[in-house]
Every structure is written in structure tokens, then in C-alpha cells.
Design a protein around this motif. Sequence first.
Motif, PDB file in Angstrom:
ATOM      1  N   CYS A 213       3.694  14.174   4.369  1.00 35.09           N
ATOM      2  CA  CYS A 213       3.415  14.684   3.245  1.00 35.09           C
ATOM      3  C   CYS A 213       3.342  13.914   2.267  1.00 35.09           C
ATOM      4  O   CYS A 213       4.033  12.901   1.898  1.00 35.09           O
ATOM      5  CB  CYS A 213       4.349  15.991   2.517  1.00 35.09           C
ATOM      6  SG  CYS A 213       4.253  17.343   3.936  1.00 35.09           S
ATOM      7  N   ILE A 214       1.753  13.928   1.444  1.00 29.62           N
ATOM      8  CA  ILE A 214       1.704  13.201   0.333  1.00 29.62           C
ATOM      9  C   ILE A 214       1.252  14.116  -0.886  1.00 29.62           C
ATOM     10  O   ILE A 214       0.694  15.160  -0.763  1.00 29.62           O
ATOM     11  CB  ILE A 214       0.435  12.388   0.698  1.00 29.62           C
ATOM     12  CG1 ILE A 214       0.668  11.181   1.395  1.00 29.62           C
ATOM     13  CG2 ILE A 214      -0.046  11.691  -0.861  1.00 29.62           C
ATOM     14  CD1 ILE A 214      -0.555  10.741   2.108  1.00 29.62           C
ATOM     15  N   PHE A 215       1.860  13.815  -2.197  1.00 23.34           N
ATOM     16  CA  PHE A 215       1.696  14.760  -3.190  1.00 23.34           C
ATOM     17  C   PHE A 215       1.285  13.948  -4.370  1.00 23.34           C
ATOM     18  O   PHE A 215       1.606  12.866  -4.930  1.00 23.34           O
ATOM     19  CB  PHE A 215       2.949  15.257  -3.656  1.00 23.34           C
ATOM     20  CG  PHE A 215       3.036  16.008  -4.858  1.00 23.34           C
ATOM     21  CD1 PHE A 215       1.834  17.107  -4.975  1.00 23.34           C
ATOM     22  CD2 PHE A 215       4.170  15.943  -5.880  1.00 23.34           C
ATOM     23  CE1 PHE A 215       2.007  17.798  -6.331  1.00 23.34           C
ATOM     24  CE2 PHE A 215       3.933  16.583  -7.065  1.00 23.34           C
ATOM     25  CZ  PHE A 215       2.910  17.523  -7.002  1.00 23.34           C
ATOM     26  N   GLY A 266       6.860  12.327   1.035  1.00 19.01           N
ATOM     27  CA  GLY A 266       7.151  11.170   1.217  1.00 19.01           C
ATOM     28  C   GLY A 266       6.747   9.961   0.349  1.00 19.01           C
ATOM     29  O   GLY A 266       7.030   8.819  -0.057  1.00 19.01           O
ATOM     30  N   PHE A 267       5.456  10.439  -0.088  1.00 15.89           N
ATOM     31  CA  PHE A 267       4.798   9.457  -1.252  1.00 15.89           C
ATOM     32  C   PHE A 267       4.190  10.306  -2.201  1.00 15.89           C
ATOM     33  O   PHE A 267       3.516  11.424  -2.043  1.00 15.89           O
ATOM     34  CB  PHE A 267       3.532   8.968  -0.205  1.00 15.89           C
ATOM     35  CG  PHE A 267       2.658   8.172  -1.138  1.00 15.89           C
ATOM     36  CD1 PHE A 267       2.656   6.688  -0.878  1.00 15.89           C
ATOM     37  CD2 PHE A 267       1.796   8.511  -1.970  1.00 15.89           C
ATOM     38  CE1 PHE A 267       2.150   5.665  -1.635  1.00 15.89           C
ATOM     39  CE2 PHE A 267       0.840   7.537  -2.745  1.00 15.89           C
ATOM     40  CZ  PHE A 267       0.986   6.287  -2.586  1.00 15.89           C
ATOM     41  N   VAL A 268       4.654   9.998  -3.403  1.00 16.60           N
ATOM     42  CA  VAL A 268       4.304  10.889  -4.616  1.00 16.60           C
ATOM     43  C   VAL A 268       3.472   9.792  -5.575  1.00 16.60           C
ATOM     44  O   VAL A 268       3.891   8.836  -5.910  1.00 16.60           O
ATOM     45  CB  VAL A 268       5.417  11.330  -5.295  1.00 16.60           C
ATOM     46  CG1 VAL A 268       4.976  12.038  -6.452  1.00 16.60           C
ATOM     47  CG2 VAL A 268       5.998  12.379  -4.416  1.00 16.60           C
ATOM     48  N   MET A 553     -10.084   6.003  -2.906  1.00 14.87           N
ATOM     49  CA  MET A 553      -9.817   6.304  -1.505  1.00 14.87           C
ATOM     50  C   MET A 553      -9.387   5.439  -0.731  1.00 14.87           C
ATOM     51  O   MET A 553      -8.687   5.457   0.320  1.00 14.87           O
ATOM     52  CB  MET A 553     -11.160   7.227  -0.925  1.00 14.87           C
ATOM     53  CG  MET A 553     -11.232   8.472  -1.705  1.00 14.87           C
ATOM     54  SD  MET A 553     -10.202   9.511  -1.787  1.00 14.87           S
ATOM     55  CE  MET A 553      -9.848   9.988  -0.204  1.00 14.87           C
ATOM     56  N   ARG A 554      -9.989   4.205  -0.954  1.00 17.28           N
ATOM     57  CA  ARG A 554      -9.457   2.745  -0.216  1.00 17.28           C
ATOM     58  C   ARG A 554      -8.077   2.803  -0.259  1.00 17.28           C
ATOM     59  O   ARG A 554      -7.264   2.421   0.596  1.00 17.28           O
ATOM     60  CB  ARG A 554     -10.253   1.631  -0.436  1.00 17.28           C
ATOM     61  CG  ARG A 554     -11.542   1.649  -0.031  1.00 17.28           C
ATOM     62  CD  ARG A 554     -12.226   0.267  -0.078  1.00 17.28           C
ATOM     63  NE  ARG A 554     -13.547   0.245   0.153  1.00 17.28           N
ATOM     64  CZ  ARG A 554     -14.841   0.060  -0.558  1.00 17.28           C
ATOM     65  NH1 ARG A 554     -14.487   0.132  -1.844  1.00 17.28           N
ATOM     66  NH2 ARG A 554     -16.020   0.159  -0.286  1.00 17.28           N
ATOM     67  N   GLU A 559      -2.510   2.721   1.040  1.00 16.72           N
ATOM     68  CA  GLU A 559      -1.283   2.787   0.546  1.00 16.72           C
ATOM     69  C   GLU A 559      -0.455   4.145   0.922  1.00 16.72           C
ATOM     70  O   GLU A 559       0.717   4.231   1.184  1.00 16.72           O
ATOM     71  CB  GLU A 559      -1.131   2.652  -1.029  1.00 16.72           C
ATOM     72  CG  GLU A 559      -1.680   1.443  -1.495  1.00 16.72           C
ATOM     73  CD  GLU A 559      -1.858   1.447  -3.047  1.00 16.72           C
ATOM     74  OE1 GLU A 559      -1.239   2.078  -3.699  1.00 16.72           O
ATOM     75  OE2 GLU A 559      -2.854   0.597  -3.367  1.00 16.72           O
ATOM     76  N   ALA A 560      -1.273   5.136   1.087  1.00 18.30           N
ATOM     77  CA  ALA A 560      -0.533   6.411   1.409  1.00 18.30           C
ATOM     78  C   ALA A 560      -0.952   6.983   2.854  1.00 18.30           C
ATOM     79  O   ALA A 560       0.104   7.377   3.394  1.00 18.30           O
ATOM     80  CB  ALA A 560      -1.097   7.424   0.421  1.00 18.30           C
ATOM     81  N   TYR A 561      -1.882   7.078   3.449  1.00 16.80           N
ATOM     82  CA  TYR A 561      -2.304   7.460   4.661  1.00 16.80           C
ATOM     83  C   TYR A 561      -1.909   6.765   5.802  1.00 16.80           C
ATOM     84  O   TYR A 561      -1.339   7.277   6.832  1.00 16.80           O
ATOM     85  CB  TYR A 561      -4.038   7.733   4.597  1.00 16.80           C
ATOM     86  CG  TYR A 561      -4.600   8.522   3.608  1.00 16.80           C
ATOM     87  CD1 TYR A 561      -3.716   9.572   3.043  1.00 16.80           C
ATOM     88  CD2 TYR A 561      -5.865   8.601   3.292  1.00 16.80           C
ATOM     89  CE1 TYR A 561      -4.351  10.508   2.030  1.00 16.80           C
ATOM     90  CE2 TYR A 561      -6.399   9.512   2.523  1.00 16.80           C
ATOM     91  CZ  TYR A 561      -5.427  10.109   1.744  1.00 16.80           C
ATOM     92  OH  TYR A 561      -6.010  11.028   0.842  1.00 16.80           O
ATOM     93  N   LEU A 562      -1.764   5.278   5.490  1.00 14.40           N
ATOM     94  CA  LEU A 562      -1.442   4.418   6.598  1.00 14.40           C
ATOM     95  C   LEU A 562       0.023   3.897   6.429  1.00 14.40           C
ATOM     96  O   LEU A 562       0.275   2.907   7.079  1.00 14.40           O
ATOM     97  CB  LEU A 562      -2.597   3.295   6.879  1.00 14.40           C
ATOM     98  CG  LEU A 562      -3.895   3.866   6.965  1.00 14.40           C
ATOM     99  CD1 LEU A 562      -4.876   2.658   7.106  1.00 14.40           C
ATOM    100  CD2 LEU A 562      -4.000   4.689   8.444  1.00 14.40           C
ATOM    101  N   ARG A 563       0.779   4.442   5.652  1.00 11.55           N
ATOM    102  CA  ARG A 563       2.204   3.888   5.428  1.00 11.55           C
ATOM    103  C   ARG A 563       2.775   4.040   6.678  1.00 11.55           C
ATOM    104  O   ARG A 563       2.793   4.680   7.412  1.00 11.55           O
ATOM    105  CB  ARG A 563       2.768   4.559   4.308  1.00 11.55           C
ATOM    106  CG  ARG A 563       2.885   6.109   4.417  1.00 11.55           C
ATOM    107  CD  ARG A 563       3.189   6.651   3.178  1.00 11.55           C
ATOM    108  NE  ARG A 563       2.892   8.032   2.978  1.00 11.55           N
ATOM    109  CZ  ARG A 563       4.011   8.973   3.391  1.00 11.55           C
ATOM    110  NH1 ARG A 563       5.293   8.574   3.660  1.00 11.55           N
ATOM    111  NH2 ARG A 563       4.007  10.198   3.755  1.00 11.55           N
TER     112      ARG A 563
END
Length: 563
Positions: A213-215, A266-268, A553-554, A559-563
Motif C-alpha cells: 500500500c501507498i498513501f 508502507g509508503f506515505v 509519475m516517474r 520511489e514508490a511502485y518499485l521499492r
Amino acid sequence: MSKDQPGSPALRLAAAIPRIRIAYLSMEIGLRPEMRTYGGGLGMLAGDSARAAADLEIPMVFVSLVSREGYLRQEIDEAGRQVEWPDPWDPEQWTEPLGAKVAVALEGREVWVRPWLYHVAGRLGFEAPVILLDTDLPENDPRDRTLTHRLYAGDHAWRLKQEAVLGIGGVRILRALGFDPDTFHMNEGHAALLALELLRHRPGDVQAVREQCIFTTHTPVEAGHDRFPWDVVERVLGSEVAVADLRTHCREDSLNMTRLALELSGFVNGVAKRHALTSARMFPGVRVRAITNGVHGPTWAAPSIAALYDRHLPDWRHEPEILVRADYLPDDAMWAAHEEARRALLAEVEARNGRRLSPDLALVGFARRMTGYKRPGLLFEDPDRLLAIHGRTPMAVLVAGKAHPADTGGKAAIHHIHQMAERLRGKLEVVFLEDYGMALGKLMTGGCDIWLNTPLPPMEASGTSGMKAALNGVLNLSVLDGWWLEGCVEGETGWAIGDGAGGALHGQDAAALFATLGDTVLPLYHGDRKRWIGMMKEAVSKLGSTFNAHRMMRRYATEAYLR
């Protein structure tokens, strides 16, 4: 349209499903003016995220509500007060129904949800699917059929049910359609219940859910975070989720959707550097990163401005960093493109309001959600001083923006602006353009000369309308908050109002606004056109090349989607 037709949207979706790894859930999403699935900046951001994801071929699916009756259609009555009406649109004209259906238990009843499909086409032919959730089904209780009709409507129970349809229903619809995302991105806390649905498939494995999850939080105003009394939560969700477990994740005297999202993500991140710092102070112990918003250039550039860039800066649509070379655009071509955008705006003002404004006036634009902390009345704090400035350096003021039906302060601000416009009539043109939306927003951010923003620091989250203005060479005059704290180079990309100190006194900011507008901005506009055009190009080269959705979006991807 037939879903069995070769090449139909449904068949293209079926082919795309296996590669899609990221799901982005948002209460609203701005896809096109004819689809009233948005209310304001949050939806515009979601729409620009989808457009940039499609351009960059990021494997994403977007989920929102169908909002058949929109947010609101605004009318201003003869007394200058906002009147709200439904703003309906027909999903069958723009989207395709999909065959899957899922149920969510709300108030002990099964509420069935079906999806509508819309594809956002990217620059190179890649498509980002958008799933719009709808409860207007014959098998539903009449009380539930209208759940997804009106955006941000109803009482606590109604809003909670809408958010359950988005969060819980959204995850279930994705799975029913065959999606298996690795990552779920919550655009604000409205979608936080999706984490509970993920936990249902991983009982007790909170860490695994956090990794998924990213918020993204947008609201630095405490009152802007959705809270639901526990008795309402028990009544609405008691047959769907274990409310006792939900209390352990929230640990407050009500269900705070922002707190739930923070606990299970896990990412805010915040949406500007200052906003991230403000959010970190609001939520001690939470690491809040900063990914500053951006806007989708091809969507928001005025046609004449886009044509100018196409001629001189090829590939800017796919690689907006190329706009850094805008400093070398010919002055006469830049001004001619701006004048064309300006004429289009003036024609719209005349068509809407019957007011024919002189082309010799500097156009000052203010278009925001009408609410207290945006301070829409700051420009009218001292009408006599405003008139004196106008007498030396002529201008016209264009204002637009909707107030939420329950925001009495926002409605009062609209009425106050109307009263000021009447008081100044015949001396200074102040025009309120009703029913602000995507189409009018594009005309205003493309055709104004000066873009005004007056939030009370540090309450601005980002402020993407100013980015749209800068993309078009329109110069910002703004309080140093949100993105403008990063984008302002005083006297080069625009101007600051005050020093941006949190809690600045209202009167001090008003005085700073009048001083800068009257002593610096308008004298430059009327007295040194070459320097003004130079600043327009600086705004494009320094801001348009940076504060764009492709860069945003890059950063999310890496930083978020591929962490």
C-alpha cells in the motif's frame, strides 16, 4: 458498443490485465469535461496521473466512482449566492459496461457493484484502463442504487458507504476482472478501506499489506480528514468487517480514514515539499516523503501555446523536460500565442456573462475551490486601494470556483465577491464565472495574464492550477506555500505574496498583495512588454519543464511502485 467486437475496449482490457501491476484508487478522477467524475483538484490530479501513466506505459489501472450526477452544477442567483443542482452525465456515451459484479455488505444488505470501463490513451498508443464503480443496479435496494450517483454527498453513513464501495468494492472488482496488482495506491484517505480487504486475504499479516500500500495525503487541514463515529461504522460495516480489529488500526475515538491509511501503508507522501513537512508534524512518528504534484502538459496547454511548442520544441508532449529551452522561443511568437489564448477566454467571458472586456486590461485570474483557507476575498480586502491600483494600471479580475454545499463559509465568500463586484461595477470589472470545471479551467489558466493564489500558510497542499498557468506562460502571484515555495524565483518565474510564514496575519498578506500587484506586477505588464514576455518564457522553461505529471509519475514509479 459491443464488448465482443474485435478490438473493443473490453477485449483490449482482457489482453492488458496480465501486465498491470499497480492499482490507483481515487474517490474522483477528471477524465474529460463531459464525464462529471470529479469535483476539484484531487480529481484533476488523478486524471493527469492516468494520462501520464498512459504516456509513459506504466502498467496501471485506475479505479473511481461513476458519479452519475457529478459533484454539483453551480448557478449564481441574482443575489450572488451559490445554488447547487445535480450535474448528470450518461456513462453509456463514454464508457462500456463490464460483465463482472461484486457485492459489499452495507447496513446488513448486499450492495452489488458493477464496473464501467474507460480507456485513457497515451501518446504512443498505450492505454491506461479506468474502472468506474456503479451501484445503480436493479438487484439493489432502492436506498443503495443512488450510492454512486453524487460525489461527496450525504451524511456520515452515506459517505462511509461510498468509501466502502470504493475501497472494498474496488479491490473485489479488480479481482473479479482478473487483475492481481502488486501495489495499491490510495489517492487520499477515501480509499483506505481497501487495506482491510487486502488483510482479509492475508489474515494477521499487516506487514505484507503495508508493503502493498501507498498513501498520498493531500489535506493539511485537520477538518478535511474523514472521520466516522464508531456507532455509524458498526451499523454500516459491522456485517462486512471486524470493527474491533478496525479499532486496533485506528486507535482514535472515531474512524479516521487518514489514520487508517497511514497505519496500513508502507509508503506515505505529501504533494509538495512543504506539505510533506506539515503532514509529518500532523502525524508524529510517520515518515512522510515528498513527491510534488505535476500537470499533464498536452491536456492543459492552450491550443495556440501547444502549437507554438510543437513548432519550436518537438517532442515536448512526451518529454516535457524539453520545455527548458522555452527561453529561446521568439518573443513575438510567444506573445501572439498568448494573445490567441486570451481572446478565447475573453470570448467565453462574453458568452457566459455578457461582459465584453477591453483587450487592454491585464487579466487577473483566481479560480479555486471556494473555502475559508483559500482566502478568495483577500484581493477585495481594501476596495479603495484596489481601485487606485486599477486607475494607474488597468486590470480586470476573473473569479471562479465552487463551494461544497455544506461549506457555509465558502458560500459566504462567493456572496462577498458578488457584493464587491457590484460595488466596483463601472469602475473595475470583476466577473464571477459560474460552474468552474475542466473546460473553463483550461481557458482561464491559458488566457489570464496573472494567476493569483492566496492560501493561508501552511494550509495549501500543492496548487496545481498555478502549474497549469505557468505551463502556458501565465505568471503566478502567489503566497509562498504548496508548490510555489519550490517554483518561485522572485521576478523571474513570478512573484511571492509575503514571506510564506505560517500563520501570517491576514492584514499583512493583504498589504503585501496590494504592494506587489500595484508597485511591481501591473507596472511591468503595462510598461515593459519585452521583460514581461521574457518572464513568461522563464515560467515555461523553469516551471513547465519541472512541475509536470511525467516527472511526478516517474518518481512514483521509481520511489514508490518499485521499492
